[in-house]
Motif scaffolding. Sequence first.
Motif, PDB file in Angstrom:
ATOM      1  N   LEU A  84      10.721  -8.504  -4.791  1.00 38.70           N
ATOM      2  CA  LEU A  84      12.208  -7.674  -4.777  1.00 38.70           C
ATOM      3  C   LEU A  84      13.403  -8.495  -4.109  1.00 38.70           C
ATOM      4  O   LEU A  84      12.975  -9.416  -3.419  1.00 38.70           O
ATOM      5  CB  LEU A  84      11.849  -6.393  -3.920  1.00 38.70           C
TER       6      LEU A  84
ATOM      7  N   ARG B 102       6.418  -0.049  -2.063  1.00 39.93           N
ATOM      8  CA  ARG B 102       7.147  -1.319  -1.704  1.00 39.93           C
ATOM      9  C   ARG B 102       7.078  -1.676  -0.517  1.00 39.93           C
ATOM     10  O   ARG B 102       7.251  -0.850   0.389  1.00 39.93           O
ATOM     11  CB  ARG B 102       8.769  -1.043  -2.130  1.00 39.93           C
TER      12      ARG B 102
ATOM     13  N   SER C 260      15.270  -0.693  -2.049  1.00 35.13           N
ATOM     14  CA  SER C 260      14.815  -0.936  -3.472  1.00 35.13           C
ATOM     15  C   SER C 260      14.063   0.289  -4.119  1.00 35.13           C
ATOM     16  O   SER C 260      14.345   0.586  -5.048  1.00 35.13           O
ATOM     17  CB  SER C 260      13.582  -2.127  -3.084  1.00 35.13           C
TER      18      SER C 260
ATOM     19  N   ALA D 103       6.958  -5.214  -4.753  1.00 36.71           N
ATOM     20  CA  ALA D 103       6.513  -3.770  -5.239  1.00 36.71           C
ATOM     21  C   ALA D 103       4.941  -4.085  -5.874  1.00 36.71           C
ATOM     22  O   ALA D 103       4.643  -4.834  -6.623  1.00 36.71           O
ATOM     23  CB  ALA D 103       7.471  -3.426  -6.346  1.00 36.71           C
TER      24      ALA D 103
ATOM     25  N   PRO E 234      12.546  -2.182   1.739  1.00 40.04           N
ATOM     26  CA  PRO E 234      11.697  -1.360   0.812  1.00 40.04           C
ATOM     27  C   PRO E 234      12.418  -0.159   0.298  1.00 40.04           C
ATOM     28  O   PRO E 234      12.199   0.280  -0.763  1.00 40.04           O
ATOM     29  CB  PRO E 234      10.267  -1.205   1.496  1.00 40.04           C
TER      30      PRO E 234
END
Length: 222
Positions: free
Chosen positions: A121, A179, A129, A189, A126
Amino acid sequence: MALAVLVFVVVAGLSGLGVWYFGRDGGTAGAASPSVGADVKPVAPGSGRPTTAGPGPGPTSSPSPSPTPAVPSGYRVLHDPVGYTLDVPQGWTRRQVQGEKAPVVYYDSPSDGRQLQIFALSEDTPAQSLDLAENDPGYGYAKQPGFRAGQRTSGDTWAELSYRYDDADKGPRQVVDHRFQAADGTLYAVRSSGPESLAAALVRAPLTAAVDSFCPTGARCS
């Protein structure tokens, strides 16, 4: 009487000399050295407590390696050429495509339509994202036909969403999108998907094994 006094003085003087002689190897004249029990070893610098009982390591000994976690039954350890190690179900086939920002690796089940998808990513966290993946106006999967969000969970270094949608070619699908921050600080991910008709546990199991065993090349992983 005078002779007796003289003998007493000489004997006392010799006794005092003996005490000084046996005490000087301890570094303090007249002090007795402490005894060390046979079952106690010296405390190493920085350790919290002494080691008791059993032989100590030799001068060239190295620390024992940490035990390697067992590979789940039906899985194998794979060193993916993209740059990480993980556990993948036996018999699943690998393929790789170049994504817009990073290579995307797929592991596909040849029998029941399940799939793992792994990629690095570029977002800061996380959670950020995952939010973009779901809601971005250009590519967010909330726009997919039949999309319905399921459980959302998150922690300090990870975020996860389960959902379902209708794939034009494969039919109704269930997905778990996880993620997380790997041991080297990189964000990844791992997405597991399969037919909606399968038990949810069958779709989650490959993701759990992959995330629990995931280790970037060169990183120190627990």
